[in-house]
Enzyme design. Structure first.
Site, short mmCIF file in Angstrom:
data_model
loop_
_atom_site.label_atom_id
_atom_site.label_comp_id
_atom_site.label_asym_id
_atom_site.label_seq_id
_atom_site.Cartn_x
_atom_site.Cartn_y
_atom_site.Cartn_z
N SER A 99 32.40 37.76 -26.65
CA SER A 99 33.83 36.65 -26.89
C SER A 99 32.87 35.38 -27.07
O SER A 99 31.60 35.17 -26.71
CB SER A 99 34.54 36.97 -25.89
OG SER A 99 35.18 35.73 -25.43
N THR A 104 42.93 52.88 -27.61
CA THR A 104 44.46 52.42 -27.49
C THR A 104 45.34 50.93 -27.70
O THR A 104 46.61 51.21 -28.15
CB THR A 104 44.87 53.23 -26.12
OG1 THR A 104 44.33 52.22 -25.22
CG2 THR A 104 44.75 54.28 -25.71
N ASP A 152 37.00 56.84 -18.11
CA ASP A 152 37.60 55.69 -18.12
C ASP A 152 35.52 55.28 -17.18
O ASP A 152 35.08 55.88 -17.25
CB ASP A 152 37.91 55.80 -16.28
CG ASP A 152 37.96 54.74 -15.67
OD1 ASP A 152 37.52 53.74 -15.74
OD2 ASP A 152 38.64 54.36 -14.27
N GLY A 172 44.84 47.00 -29.03
CA GLY A 172 44.55 45.00 -29.74
C GLY A 172 43.22 45.53 -30.72
O GLY A 172 43.19 46.13 -31.51
N ILE A 173 41.86 45.06 -30.35
CA ILE A 173 40.94 45.75 -31.58
C ILE A 173 40.56 46.43 -31.15
O ILE A 173 40.08 46.49 -32.28
CB ILE A 173 39.48 44.01 -30.54
CG1 ILE A 173 40.17 42.11 -30.23
CG2 ILE A 173 38.50 44.01 -31.91
CD1 ILE A 173 39.45 42.06 -30.13
N GLY A 174 40.27 46.69 -30.99
CA GLY A 174 40.23 48.40 -30.86
C GLY A 174 41.19 49.63 -31.36
O GLY A 174 40.62 50.11 -32.66
N LYS A 182 29.88 38.62 -21.10
CA LYS A 182 30.30 38.38 -21.61
C LYS A 182 28.83 37.40 -22.95
O LYS A 182 28.49 37.72 -24.32
CB LYS A 182 31.30 37.72 -22.78
CG LYS A 182 33.03 38.22 -22.49
CD LYS A 182 32.29 39.85 -23.51
CE LYS A 182 33.77 40.98 -23.32
NZ LYS A 182 34.18 42.40 -23.88
N TYR A 186 33.43 36.90 -15.95
CA TYR A 186 33.82 37.46 -17.37
C TYR A 186 33.15 36.14 -18.35
O TYR A 186 32.74 37.32 -19.17
CB TYR A 186 35.73 37.43 -17.88
CG TYR A 186 35.57 37.45 -19.28
CD1 TYR A 186 36.19 38.80 -19.91
CD2 TYR A 186 35.75 36.68 -20.00
CE1 TYR A 186 35.97 39.32 -20.94
CE2 TYR A 186 36.54 36.89 -21.52
CZ TYR A 186 36.48 38.02 -21.63
OH TYR A 186 36.80 38.45 -22.94
#
Ligand SMILES: NC(=O)c1ccc[n+]([C@@H]2O[C@H](COP(=O)([O-])OP(=O)(O)OC[C@H]3O[C@@H](n4cnc5c(N)ncnc54)[C@H](OP(=O)(O)O)[C@@H]3O)[C@@H](O)[C@H]2O)c1
Length: 255
Positions: free
Chosen positions: A131, A5, A54, A7-9, A148, A144
């Site tokens: 990332s 929905t 979700d 950004g990158i996606g 990654k 985070y």
């Protein structure tokens, strides 16, 4: 395609639809999913199904696993992910587990579900969005970058084991990319110089080119390739000293 929905996606969804792919769009926001599906169908004439899920919940992840097992999926993009704006010492275990459930657990579950069919068909590819943050220890210390680092290592390892079955797995490691990512986490990026930013379209275009070439690790843009090269060849003790120095200079304990 998870996290479709924004950004990158969303950029992946638009680019893949433009290339003629039918899509299954996964995210939590049903309205945005419907809007995107209708745009992609209307503009590119592809079929875009939506799957509201979700991925922080077992039920959400299982719904996507079920779809991966029941439909022929030739390309899985595990893109949904998030950061927190809380240093580990001030965070709660629940917040950290929430991050890990989306950034790590869902990636592992969906990769596992997708590989069953891909390996037996001897065809298919998975892009796991990681990332550059995963390449070194960073201050102020948070889950985070560790999540990654896991995604990158996991993807490269699985890539090795499935290559002989004709299946590709690639870790995509972008640097700062303009999206909703930082504002969702409440991270102030106003002092980040403009040259450090990538566009979502640039990230997606390089990722798909690298996948086509058979790479297992994609770092979009020359500047981030150089940065990652430097980080990977710098002794750990120097990186640690730099990370500690950055923490002292900025006084920031949230990132
Ligand atoms: N932006 C950057 O600077 C940057 C840099 C390196 C790596 N990345 C990575 O790139 C990926 C995409 O980030 P982005 O920058 O595009 O972020 P974004 O603009 O915030 O988009 C995140 C997407 O993930 C979905 N999502 C979040 N939590 C979810 C959940 N629990 N279940 C299902 N979907 C969920 C969101 O949709 P809903 O809210 O509708 O569910 C949204 O579509 C992430 O894995 C991120 O770690 C980003």
């Amino acid at each position: 395609m998870t996290g479709a929905t924004a950004g990158i996606g969303k950029a992946f969804a638009v680019r893949l639809a433009d290339d003629g792919w039918d899509l299954v769009l996964v995210a939590r926001d049903e309205e945005r999913l419907k809007e995107l599906a209708s745009f992609l169908g209307g503009t590119y004439g592809v079929r875009a199904d939506i799957l509201k899920a979700d991925l922080s919940t077992v039920a959400g992840a299982e719904a996507v696993e079920e779809r991966l097992r029941s439909t022929r999926i030739d390309l899985l993009v595990n893109n949904a992910g998030l950061s927190l704006n809380t240093p580990f010492l001030k965070s709660t275990v629940d917040k950290e587990l929430y991050l890990l459930s989306v950034n790590v657990q869902a990636v592992m579950r969906l990769t596992h579900a997708a590989l069953d069919g891909m390996v037996s068909r001897r065809k298919g590819a998975i892009i796991n969005v990681s990332s550059v943050a995963g390449f070194a220890a960073t201050m102020p210390g948070s889950t985070y970058p560790a999540s990654k680092a896991w995604v990158t290592n996991f993807s490269e390892s699985i890539a090795l084991s499935v290559a002989r079955h004709g299946v590709k797995v690639m870790a995509l490691c972008p640097g700062f990319t303009r999206s909703e990512f930082h504002s969702r986490a409440g991270i102030d990026m106003s002092k980040t110089p403009s040259w450090m930013w990538l566009t979502t379209q640039q990230v997606v275009a390089e990722a798909l080119r690298d996948l086509q070439k058979g790479k297992t690790l994609s770092v979009p843009s020359l500047k981030y390739k150089i940065l990652v090269g430097v980080v990977r060849h710098t002794p750990t003790r120097i990186l640690r000293r730099l990370a500690r120095g950055a923490r002292v200079r900025t006084g920031r304990d949230t990132e």
